[in-house]
Enzyme design. Structure first.
Site, PDB file in Angstrom:
ATOM      1  N   GLU A 303       0.813  -1.226   0.000  1.00 31.32           N
ATOM      2  CA  GLU A 303       0.000   0.000   0.000  1.00 31.32           C
ATOM      3  C   GLU A 303       0.843   1.272   0.000  1.00 31.32           C
ATOM      4  O   GLU A 303       0.782   2.084   0.919  1.00 31.32           O
ATOM      5  CB  GLU A 303      -0.954  -0.019   1.208  1.00 31.32           C
ATOM      6  CG  GLU A 303      -1.967  -1.148   1.087  1.00 31.32           C
ATOM      7  CD  GLU A 303      -3.049  -1.118   2.147  1.00 31.32           C
ATOM      8  OE1 GLU A 303      -4.234  -1.135   1.772  1.00 31.32           O
ATOM      9  OE2 GLU A 303      -2.729  -1.076   3.342  1.00 31.32           O
ATOM     10  N   TYR A 304       1.601   1.452  -1.061  1.00 27.93           N
ATOM     11  CA  TYR A 304       2.432   2.645  -1.168  1.00 27.93           C
ATOM     12  C   TYR A 304       1.824   3.601  -2.197  1.00 27.93           C
ATOM     13  O   TYR A 304       0.911   3.233  -2.946  1.00 27.93           O
ATOM     14  CB  TYR A 304       3.865   2.240  -1.556  1.00 27.93           C
ATOM     15  CG  TYR A 304       4.857   3.368  -1.438  1.00 27.93           C
ATOM     16  CD1 TYR A 304       5.095   3.976  -0.199  1.00 27.93           C
ATOM     17  CD2 TYR A 304       5.534   3.845  -2.563  1.00 27.93           C
ATOM     18  CE1 TYR A 304       6.000   5.023  -0.100  1.00 27.93           C
ATOM     19  CE2 TYR A 304       6.441   4.890  -2.458  1.00 27.93           C
ATOM     20  CZ  TYR A 304       6.661   5.473  -1.220  1.00 27.93           C
ATOM     21  OH  TYR A 304       7.551   6.513  -1.114  1.00 27.93           O
TER      22      TYR A 304
END
Ligand code: NAG
Ligand code: NAG
Ligand code: NAG
Ligand code: NAG
Ligand code: NAG
Ligand code: NAG
Ligand code: NAG
Ligand code: NAG
EC number: 3.2.1.52
Length: 686
Positions: A303-304
């Site tokens: 989840e970047y």
């Protein structure tokens, strides 16, 4: 009872497997059995006793001899006592542990050799387990224990070869993936350093390396290197590898709290263009890596910010090369950005294994497997988020229906099922690019939302069923409840249910009558018949049929610690002031206020869960604590309240959740200024 009927029914139909968790391919060759009551020896093949499996994930594999010793203890736990001796062959009334020369008979779902298989052979005079490796033999010992429990210590005569279909089977079977850094999520606060600091963040591995001084936090909630080493050794002794994860460059607030200059404007993310970011992440891996005993470590990479995909891929590749260079270990990440063939795209190297978790993030088959990556299946079909359910996707407990019907055609789930609804998205069962399946429990609502034991109860009833599918077993839904009831209470070397042996429903009873108190030995007799007598400590005494306490260290000490759900703990109390612990134990305590509040409160893992009930001073009150399934209630006289918690759901809204708290039993009345009597613990509720 139900199980016995089922077993009889099946015996005539299918003689080609043993019912167990997992099921075991086995050909029964006789109506007779081998009775483990006759067993006297576990013989370890002399020529292999110091052999260790080299193929598994662990760097600290036990030898065949060491596994034999653990097995000896487990057998003793079910009343079968045997000595462990070296030897060169099977003899009568022995279990012979050896290794099999023909490794080609032990294959996984892809048809590849596995070191975790074993051959089990039971004759009228004894048992031989020949493993593909010591680890394989170890799994064979699990089958012997299970069959002993199921069939009154009598093992069916015959032979079987059993091998797991996949090499990674977690969380319970052979991989325990521990996510060791993260923080509570609240988007409204992540944009501001000041507000972000209010969010709970944890980095769980302490280190004496000055390069990372100040990173591990909260300091009272970290594993010291020796504790973490011990945890890994204990798991390895039972065939389980701990796979550690530090999460970056997203979910990184423990790091940005420590080094604010390397954060993006979203404080949960690292700025990968900052020259100090890569050295910082390397520094904490370097500090911990020699204390990690797995061949793979997990760097998160979940989840970047999708504006920085090339920077992300470069970071993953740099870290993977770095970890390889300092430790020889390989690297795993969460499935995040699918590889791209667009010009100028940088992709994650194919020696990095990918833990697929959601079809919205990546299509494990088309994005990764078809591009030559190897994956582990952790699709959020088997995600749990402690005590929360969205009513649909995430259930409150591991869902047994999904285990037995989690394939698109309604048949049982298997590690190659990445999409339970759409078969097009699933690789074939024999795909060598699927390493296995790991179920997941998250704790997104922060430390106040749950207790350690509640995490256990999320998976308690369903995980063994899933384990059968992760192994590649063929357990049927109708056989599960009976097998679970027989096997679960006997799982060796643990008491997570916090059971207390008892002759009847009353587990403990202290009535403080003169006939049951010995002032000579300062003992208070337990009237339950179980013999859990208490001892008067630090000036506590009995007078007028009640325990007299001094508001300081006087207390009644019991031989018990905690009792898990279900229970009723009842007593009468006359306090002269507020404060003190009515009951305390290693998992919890029950407080008569805390100095600033006079409310009764249960405390678990150092977090207080109050109810709006206060004890009247200088008069007797009847008090009850009841644990019923996931709920706990406190009553004073006729007033009854549930112990609950407001969980902050992703920073979006608050949701009330139940609290399950173990009965604290080790000490009674410490810090209480007053008297207590009629103390009773019962397994009955309502
Ligand atoms: C065994 O696994 C390798 C990948 O590790 C694969 O290339 C090979 O095809 C597999 N063998 C079989 C028989 O599936
Ligand atoms: C990241 O760090 C670089 C180098 O210090 C800096 O130029 C850039 O502005 C930072 N990016 C963000 C979004 O803060
Ligand atoms: C199933 O998956 C395939 C491939 O991802 C997709 O093209 C198709 O639309 C899906 N079918 C349904 C009913 O969602
Ligand atoms: C006592 O409990 C109250 C109510 O839960 C809480 O607000 C307060 O911070 C606690 N005080 C101490 C000293 O723990
Ligand atoms: C660790 O210390 C903090 C601050 O004193 C406290 O709030 C927390 O409950 C402690 N945690 C544990 C597990 O003791
Ligand atoms: C707590 O109980 C008192 C007395 O019954 C009541 O007046 C008060 O409103 C209650 N407080 C809460 C927060 O429920
Ligand atoms: C506790 O009681 C509840 C409600 O009667 C029941 O559903 C549950 O199975 C019980 N749990 C245990 C561990 O006995
Ligand atoms: C528990 O913690 C969450 C944040 O992690 C917070 O939003 C919530 O208010 C807390 N609940 C209580 C009752 O303190």
């Amino acid at each position: 009872m139900r199980f016995l009927l089922v077993a009889v029914g099946l015996a005539s139909l299918a003689r080609s497997q043993l019912l167990g968790i997992p099921t075991v391919p086995f050909t029964i060759t006789s109506d007779k059995t081998y009775d483990l009551r006759n067993l006297h020896t576990i013989i370890v093949d002399l020529s292999h006793s110091s052999t260790r499996d080299q193929d598994g994930l662990t760097l600290i594999p036990p030898s065949l001899w060491e596994f034999a010793e653990t097995f000896q203890g487990d057998l003793a736990g079910i009343g079968v006592n045997a000595v462990v001796l070296p030897g060169i062959k099977a003899v009568s009334n022995a279990i012979y542990l050896t290794l099999d020369n023909d490794k080609s008979q032990f294959v996984n779902a892809a048809g590849n050799k596995t070191s975790e298989g074993y051959r089990l052979s039971v004759t009228s005079s004894g048992i031989t387990i020949s493993g593909a490796s010591p680890l394989g033999a170890w799994w064979g010992t699990r089958t012997v224990l299970q069959q002993a429990l199921i069939n009154d210590k009598k093992l069916k005569i015959g032979t079987g070869i059993d091998s797991p279909g996949w090499s990674e089977r977690g969380m319970m079977q052979n991989v325990l993936h521990l996510h060791l850094s993260d923080h509570v999520w609240d988007p409204a606060k992540l944009g501001s350093h000041q507000l972000a600091l209010e969010l709970y963040a944890g980095f769980r591995i302490a280190s004496t390396d000055p390069a990372v001084a100040g990173l591990a936090r909260p300091t009272n909630e970290t594993y010291s290197p020796s504790v973490f080493d011990n945890l890994q050794q204990k798991c390895a002794s039972r065939g389980v590898t701990i796979l550690p994860e530090f999460e970056s460059p997203g979910h990184s607030m423990a790091t940005t709290d420590w080094r604010p200059e390397i954060a993006l404007s979203d404080f949960s993310m690292l700025n990968l263009s900052h020259p100090e970011t890569l050295p910082t992440v390397k520094s904490y891996w370097k500090a911990a890596i020699n204390n990690f005993h797995s061949k793979i470590v997990h760097i998160g990479a979940d989840e970047y910010d999708s504006n920085f995909i090339n920077e992300y891929s470069t970071f993953v590749n740099d870290m993977s090369e770095y970890i390889q260079s300092i430790s020889g270990k390989s690297t795993r990440i969460w499935g995040t950005f699918p590889p791209s063939h667009a010009p100028g795209s940088i992709n994650v190297n194919k020696d990095v294994t990918v833990q697929h978790w959601q079809i919205g993030q990546d299509n494990g088959l088309f994005d990764f497997i078809d591009n030559g990556y190897t994956i582990v299946n952790s699709d959020d079909y088997f995600y749990l988020d402690l005590k929360y359910s969205d009513g649909n996707q995430y259930p409150k407990e591991l869902d047994i229906q999904r285990v037995f019907h989690g394939s698109p055609d309604g048949s049982a789930f298997a590690p190659n099922i990445l999409d339970a609804a759409n078969a097009t998205n699933n690789p074939p069962r024999d795909s060598p690019n699927v390493l296995g399946h790991l179920a997941v429990v998250w704790n997104d609502w922060g430390p106040n939302a749950s207790t350690y034991h509640e995490a256990y109860y999320m998976v308690r009833n369903g995980l063994p069923a899933l384990a059968d599918k992760q192994w590649g077993g063929s357990l049927q839904e109708q056989d599960y409840a009976g097998l679970f009831a027989t096997l679960q209470p006997a799982v060796p070397d643990q008491n997570l249910d916090q059971r207390i042996p008892s002759k009847g429903p009353t587990i403990l009873s202290y009535a403080f009558g003169s006939n049951i108190v010995s002032s000579l030995t300062a003992t208070v007799r337990d009237g339950s018949g179980n013999g859990y007598h208490g001892s008067l400590e630090n000036g506590a005494y009995v007078s007028g049929g009640a325990l007299q306490l001094n508001g300081r260290s006087a207390h009644l000490k019991t031989p018990l610690t905690s009792k898990g759900r279900n229970y009723t703990l009842s007593f009468s109390v006359l306090p002269k002031s507020h404060g003190g612990a009515l009951f305390s134990g290693p998992d919890s305590s029950f407080l008569n206020g805390n100095g600033t509040s006079t409310n009764l409160m249960l405390v678990a893992d150092n977090i207080a869960y109050p109810v709006n009930l206060t004890l009247a001073l200088n008069k007797w009150s009847d008090v009850k604590v009841e644990a019923i399934g996931p709920q706990t209630f406190i009553s004073v006289g006729t007033q009854r309240q549930e112990v609950t918690i407001l969980m902050g759901i992703w920073g979006g809204y608050m949701e009330e959740g139940p609290m399950a708290i173990e009965a604290p039993l080790a000490a009674i009345g410490q810090g209480i200024n007053g008297q207590m009597k009629n103390i009773k613990l019962s397994s009955d509720v309502l």
